[in-house]
Scaffold this motif. Sequence first.
Motif, PDB file in Angstrom:
ATOM      1  N   TYR A 182     -16.752 -27.862 -48.139  1.00 17.09           N
ATOM      2  CA  TYR A 182     -16.275 -28.735 -47.063  1.00 17.09           C
ATOM      3  C   TYR A 182     -15.679 -30.028 -47.606  1.00 17.09           C
ATOM      4  N   CYS A 202     -11.824 -29.792 -48.760  1.00 15.47           N
ATOM      5  CA  CYS A 202     -10.781 -29.406 -47.803  1.00 15.47           C
ATOM      6  C   CYS A 202      -9.526 -30.242 -48.031  1.00 15.47           C
ATOM      7  N   CYS A 258     -11.103 -26.108 -41.640  1.00 13.33           N
ATOM      8  CA  CYS A 258     -12.133 -26.961 -42.214  1.00 13.33           C
ATOM      9  C   CYS A 258     -12.451 -28.113 -41.270  1.00 13.33           C
TER      10      CYS A 258
END
Length: 135
Positions: free
Chosen positions: A119, A122, A129
Amino acid sequence: MRVTAFATALILAMPNFVLAEQNCGDLTNQTDMNICAGKAYAKSDAELNVLYKQIEARLKDDADTKKLLVSAQKAWIGYRDAECNFSSSTVTGGTVYPFISSTCLDGMTKTRIEDLKGYLKCTEGDMSCPVPSAN
């Protein structure tokens, strides 16, 4: 320059097991194995918390998505704990229980760490995301 060369030589001369993470299962007594596994899990848990806080910081302007993160993390913690309770249930009360339980918690936490790291990587414009890029 001499100090740097000496320090580098000293590090290179150290046995590999000192530089790598210790395999707790290779220790020779249960108490040491339990302590080692507990420390490994504590280290992973601390890393997970750092990453989680970084994601929270990126979501500071998006209260709805931040609530979803909190909900997902709480659900993940519940799943992790339930799974590790189940997987270590045959040794509950035994001397190996702390080792088995901590090893499970550590492994699942390391997997979650990789999810959170994803995450944080991204790219701008990645619609799949939920975490904005760092810019």
